[in-house]
Design a protein around this motif. Structure first.
Motif, PDB file in Angstrom:
ATOM      1  N   TYR A 153       0.854  -1.187   0.000  1.00 18.67           N
ATOM      2  CA  TYR A 153       0.000   0.000   0.000  1.00 18.67           C
ATOM      3  C   TYR A 153       0.890   1.237   0.000  1.00 18.67           C
ATOM      4  CZ  TYR A 153       1.072   0.099   4.989  1.00 18.67           C
ATOM      5  OH  TYR A 153       1.737   0.130   6.188  1.00 18.67           O
ATOM      6  N   GLU A 154       0.288   2.377  -0.280  1.00 11.50           N
ATOM      7  CA  GLU A 154       0.995   3.656  -0.289  1.00 11.50           C
ATOM      8  C   GLU A 154       0.597   4.441   0.956  1.00 11.50           C
ATOM      9  OE1 GLU A 154       3.654   6.453  -1.776  1.00 11.50           O
ATOM     10  OE2 GLU A 154       3.143   4.530  -2.731  1.00 11.50           O
ATOM     11  N   PRO A 155       1.519   4.664   1.891  1.00 12.66           N
ATOM     12  CA  PRO A 155       1.142   5.416   3.101  1.00 12.66           C
ATOM     13  C   PRO A 155       0.809   6.862   2.791  1.00 12.66           C
ATOM     14  CG  PRO A 155       3.513   5.067   3.029  1.00 12.66           C
ATOM     15  CD  PRO A 155       2.936   4.265   1.897  1.00 12.66           C
ATOM     16  N   ASP A 156      -0.144   7.407   3.515  1.00 10.63           N
ATOM     17  CA  ASP A 156      -0.527   8.810   3.353  1.00 10.63           C
ATOM     18  C   ASP A 156       0.407   9.646   4.214  1.00 10.63           C
ATOM     19  OD1 ASP A 156      -1.641  11.283   3.115  1.00 10.63           O
ATOM     20  OD2 ASP A 156      -3.538  10.777   4.100  1.00 10.63           O
ATOM     21  N   LEU A 157       1.482  10.119   3.615  1.00 12.93           N
ATOM     22  CA  LEU A 157       2.510  10.830   4.370  1.00 12.93           C
ATOM     23  C   LEU A 157       2.101  12.247   4.750  1.00 12.93           C
ATOM     24  CD1 LEU A 157       5.605   9.575   2.363  1.00 12.93           C
ATOM     25  CD2 LEU A 157       4.788   8.752   4.579  1.00 12.93           C
ATOM     26  N   ALA A 158       0.948  12.685   4.266  1.00 14.64           N
ATOM     27  CA  ALA A 158       0.451  14.012   4.639  1.00 14.64           C
ATOM     28  C   ALA A 158      -0.116  14.011   6.055  1.00 14.64           C
ATOM     29  CB  ALA A 158      -0.604  14.487   3.650  1.00 14.64           C
ATOM     30  N   THR A 159      -0.383  12.829   6.578  1.00 11.12           N
ATOM     31  CA  THR A 159      -0.901  12.709   7.945  1.00 11.12           C
ATOM     32  C   THR A 159       0.128  11.984   8.803  1.00 11.12           C
ATOM     33  OG1 THR A 159      -1.981  10.580   7.544  1.00 11.12           O
ATOM     34  CG2 THR A 159      -3.251  12.574   7.062  1.00 11.12           C
ATOM     35  N   LEU A 160       0.015  12.153  10.116  1.00 12.41           N
ATOM     36  CA  LEU A 160       0.919  11.470  11.044  1.00 12.41           C
ATOM     37  C   LEU A 160       0.152  11.155  12.314  1.00 12.41           C
ATOM     38  CD1 LEU A 160       3.747  10.464  11.817  1.00 12.41           C
ATOM     39  CD2 LEU A 160       4.221  12.759  12.701  1.00 12.41           C
ATOM     40  N   GLU A 161      -0.132   9.882  12.518  1.00 14.84           N
ATOM     41  CA  GLU A 161      -0.823   9.439  13.724  1.00 14.84           C
ATOM     42  C   GLU A 161      -0.106   8.227  14.289  1.00 14.84           C
ATOM     43  OE1 GLU A 161      -5.029   9.015  13.471  1.00 14.84           O
ATOM     44  OE2 GLU A 161      -5.220  10.596  11.958  1.00 14.84           O
ATOM     45  N   SER A 162       0.097   8.240  15.595  1.00 11.91           N
ATOM     46  CA  SER A 162       0.805   7.139  16.242  1.00 11.91           C
ATOM     47  C   SER A 162      -0.133   6.000  16.638  1.00 11.91           C
ATOM     48  CB  SER A 162       1.535   7.640  17.486  1.00 11.91           C
ATOM     49  OG  SER A 162       0.597   8.025  18.489  1.00 11.91           O
ATOM     50  N   GLY A 163      -1.413   6.330  16.863  1.00 11.71           N
ATOM     51  CA  GLY A 163      -2.363   5.303  17.274  1.00 11.71           C
ATOM     52  C   GLY A 163      -2.304   4.933  18.738  1.00 11.71           C
ATOM     53  N   ILE A 164      -1.512   5.664  19.539  1.00 15.09           N
ATOM     54  CA  ILE A 164      -1.383   5.313  20.953  1.00 15.09           C
ATOM     55  C   ILE A 164      -1.944   6.415  21.842  1.00 15.09           C
ATOM     56  CG2 ILE A 164       0.661   3.924  20.489  1.00 15.09           C
ATOM     57  CD1 ILE A 164       2.308   6.157  21.879  1.00 15.09           C
ATOM     58  N   GLY A 165      -2.293   6.037  23.063  1.00 14.27           N
ATOM     59  CA  GLY A 165      -2.758   6.978  24.064  1.00 14.27           C
ATOM     60  C   GLY A 165      -2.147   6.634  25.407  1.00 14.27           C
ATOM     61  N   PRO A 166      -2.261   7.504  26.391  1.00 13.77           N
ATOM     62  CA  PRO A 166      -1.647   7.259  27.702  1.00 13.77           C
ATOM     63  C   PRO A 166      -2.229   6.021  28.380  1.00 13.77           C
ATOM     64  CG  PRO A 166      -2.338   9.547  27.470  1.00 13.77           C
ATOM     65  CD  PRO A 166      -2.935   8.803  26.324  1.00 13.77           C
ATOM     66  N   PRO A 167      -1.399   5.253  29.066  1.00 11.76           N
ATOM     67  CA  PRO A 167      -1.893   4.099  29.824  1.00 11.76           C
ATOM     68  C   PRO A 167      -2.557   4.566  31.120  1.00 11.76           C
ATOM     69  CG  PRO A 167       0.444   4.344  30.193  1.00 11.76           C
ATOM     70  CD  PRO A 167       0.058   5.391  29.173  1.00 11.76           C
ATOM     71  N   PRO A 168      -3.309   3.682  31.773  1.00  9.66           N
ATOM     72  CA  PRO A 168      -4.009   4.069  33.005  1.00  9.66           C
ATOM     73  C   PRO A 168      -3.149   3.909  34.250  1.00  9.66           C
ATOM     74  CG  PRO A 168      -4.628   1.847  32.391  1.00  9.66           C
ATOM     75  CD  PRO A 168      -3.684   2.323  31.324  1.00  9.66           C
ATOM     76  N   GLY A 169      -1.924   4.426  34.235  1.00  6.85           N
ATOM     77  CA  GLY A 169      -1.034   4.279  35.383  1.00  6.85           C
ATOM     78  C   GLY A 169      -1.430   5.164  36.551  1.00  6.85           C
ATOM     79  N   ASN A 170      -0.613   5.127  37.586  1.00  5.89           N
ATOM     80  CA  ASN A 170      -0.884   5.879  38.811  1.00  5.89           C
ATOM     81  C   ASN A 170      -0.559   7.362  38.621  1.00  5.89           C
ATOM     82  OD1 ASN A 170      -1.279   6.741  41.424  1.00  5.89           O
ATOM     83  ND2 ASN A 170       0.629   5.864  42.209  1.00  5.89           N
ATOM     84  N   VAL A 171      -1.576   8.217  38.689  1.00  9.14           N
ATOM     85  CA  VAL A 171      -1.372   9.664  38.569  1.00  9.14           C
ATOM     86  C   VAL A 171      -1.884  10.373  39.809  1.00  9.14           C
ATOM     87  CG1 VAL A 171      -1.447   9.664  36.042  1.00  9.14           C
ATOM     88  CG2 VAL A 171      -3.573   9.932  37.330  1.00  9.14           C
ATOM     89  N   ALA A 172      -1.971   9.656  40.910  1.00 13.44           N
ATOM     90  CA  ALA A 172      -2.509  10.219  42.149  1.00 13.44           C
ATOM     91  C   ALA A 172      -1.704  11.429  42.592  1.00 13.44           C
ATOM     92  CB  ALA A 172      -2.496   9.150  43.250  1.00 13.44           C
ATOM     93  N   GLY A 173      -2.411  12.487  42.977  1.00 17.29           N
ATOM     94  CA  GLY A 173      -1.772  13.680  43.509  1.00 17.29           C
ATOM     95  C   GLY A 173      -1.270  14.652  42.459  1.00 17.29           C
ATOM     96  N   ILE A 174      -1.491  14.341  41.186  1.00 18.31           N
ATOM     97  CA  ILE A 174      -1.012  15.221  40.125  1.00 18.31           C
ATOM     98  C   ILE A 174      -2.197  15.645  39.269  1.00 18.31           C
ATOM     99  CG2 ILE A 174       0.508  15.450  38.125  1.00 18.31           C
ATOM    100  CD1 ILE A 174       2.282  13.325  39.381  1.00 18.31           C
ATOM    101  N   GLY A 175      -2.474  16.928  39.246  1.00 24.15           N
ATOM    102  CA  GLY A 175      -3.609  17.421  38.473  1.00 24.15           C
ATOM    103  C   GLY A 175      -3.433  18.875  38.115  1.00 24.15           C
ATOM    104  N   GLY A 176      -4.414  19.444  37.449  1.00 29.71           N
ATOM    105  CA  GLY A 176      -4.327  20.823  37.009  1.00 29.71           C
ATOM    106  C   GLY A 176      -3.429  20.961  35.798  1.00 29.71           C
ATOM    107  N   LYS A 177      -2.934  22.176  35.561  1.00 30.70           N
ATOM    108  CA  LYS A 177      -2.061  22.438  34.416  1.00 30.70           C
ATOM    109  C   LYS A 177      -0.623  22.095  34.802  1.00 30.70           C
ATOM    110  CE  LYS A 177      -2.656  26.009  31.857  1.00 30.70           C
ATOM    111  NZ  LYS A 177      -2.759  27.425  31.378  1.00 30.70           N
ATOM    112  N   THR A 178      -0.124  21.015  34.250  1.00 32.22           N
ATOM    113  CA  THR A 178       1.208  20.549  34.613  1.00 32.22           C
ATOM    114  C   THR A 178       2.134  20.560  33.401  1.00 32.22           C
ATOM    115  OG1 THR A 178       0.604  18.240  34.206  1.00 32.22           O
ATOM    116  CG2 THR A 178       0.327  19.069  36.448  1.00 32.22           C
ATOM    117  N   ALA A 179       3.409  20.750  33.682  1.00 35.16           N
ATOM    118  CA  ALA A 179       4.444  20.696  32.646  1.00 35.16           C
ATOM    119  C   ALA A 179       5.489  19.689  33.099  1.00 35.16           C
ATOM    120  CB  ALA A 179       5.083  22.054  32.433  1.00 35.16           C
TER     121      ALA A 179
END
Length: 324
Positions: A153-179
């Motif tokens: 097949y011919e890949p559509d190089l005009a687009t770029l998608e990884s197909g992944i999203g964040p896992p449901p790991g432990n994010v307790a105590g971290i919220g709001g606008k973070t960097a």
């Protein structure tokens, strides 16, 4: 059709392969994919929903213990597991002798880069079919083209998608606008000075954002502690499982990172990501994503925190406008 992907390392190289998998999933829904990867990065591979069985290797450890009976036992078990799956095709997406040798263990036809395209030309000797893909292209595009040629097949190089999203790991105590500040990297000459990380943390606080950082060894812990001491609102995440760190990164407002695998992960999550490159050329292997940007230090000059902050604000504004 069952296809085995061989891309054993590093983290950035593994992440660069995801857009090719996403292309294949859309163009060839008849194919099921497995992957062979270094055990340290199995959790990263598992982020992509199209990947079924994950086979792990420990080539770095095996090389150090080449005469250990356990090494040979593990290698034999891998060979049995690969052959039991009866793959229709193996794609060596790495183009190295080590990856070609791993691919050979599956006893199935192997596709890969040709001699002029592979990172190690002799790897092509192991392939049943090989393809020419220009070496002056970014690693992501090279892999996408290889998959397209191997799977028809011919890949559509005009687009770029990884197909992944964040896992449901432990994010307790971290919220709001973070960097998330990813200061750790493998080489000293890739590291942004501690003073610059402290200054960017201060600038983030001025923008009502909470700096977050982590560490994986003693030198990185010293940097994280120095940032937190100078900017007390900084959250230092202790050394944690990769899934938990990935979960925190994936839910961040912004990521600022050195040339390291987790910076590539942030860009694959489509997060506003500023990569600071000091000693390596990002043109062929730098982070790519809809909201990723790389700042490269010119010879004899430095990338300043003010420039990084300005780039970060621009990326966050673009993401907000796009609604992503």
């Amino acid at each position: 059709m069952k296809v085995l992907i061989v891309k054993t390392s590093s983290m950035g190289d593994v992440i660069h392969t995801f857009p090719a998998v996403e292309d294949a999933r859309r163009n060839r829904p008849d194919i099921s994919f497995d992957w062979c990867v270094e055990d340290a990065f199995a959790g990263i591979v598992a982020l992509h929903p199209a990947i079924g069985r994950i086979h792990t290797v420990a080539i770095r450890r095996w090389r150090k213990q080449i005469f250990d009976s356990g090494t040979w036992s593990e290698a034999a078990a891998l060979r049995r597991a690969l052959r039991a799956r009866r793959y229709d095709l193996v794609i060596d997406a790495q183009g190295l002798l080590k990856s070609a040798l791993v691919a050979k263990q599956a006893a199935a036809p192997i596709a890969g880069f040709d001699r002029s395209s592979a990172r190690e030309p002799k790897a092509a000797l192991f392939y049943d079919v090989s393809y020419a893909v220009r070496r002056d292209l970014h690693a992501i595009e090279r892999t996408r083209r290889l998959f397209g040629l191997a799977l028809g097949y011919e890949p559509d190089l005009a687009t770029l998608e990884s197909g992944i999203g964040p896992p449901p790991g432990n994010v307790a105590g971290i919220g709001g606008k973070t960097a998330f500040l990813l200061h750790g990297t493998s080489r000293e000459d890739k590291k942004w000075p501690v003073g610059d990380w402290i200054e960017i943390a201060r600038l983030l606080v001025d923008k009502k954002m909470t700096p977050v950082t982590t560490w994986s060894n003693a030198p990185e812990k010293a940097v994280a502690d120095a940032i937190a001491k100078a900017v007390p609102s900084t959250i230092v995440v202790p050394r944690s499982p990769l899934a938990d760190i990935a979960a925190i990164i994936g839910r961040s407002t912004l990521v600022i990172g050195a040339d390291t695998g987790l910076t590539h992960l942030a860009s694959a999550f489509s997060l506003p990501t500023v990569a600071v490159f000091l000693a390596t050329e990002p043109g062929l292997t730098g982070p790519r994503g809809p909201h990723a940007s790389t700042l490269l230090a010119a010879p004899g000059e430095r990338v300043t925190p003010a420039v990084v902050m300005a780039e970060a604000e621009k990326l966050m504004a673009l993401k907000s406008q796009s609604g992503m």
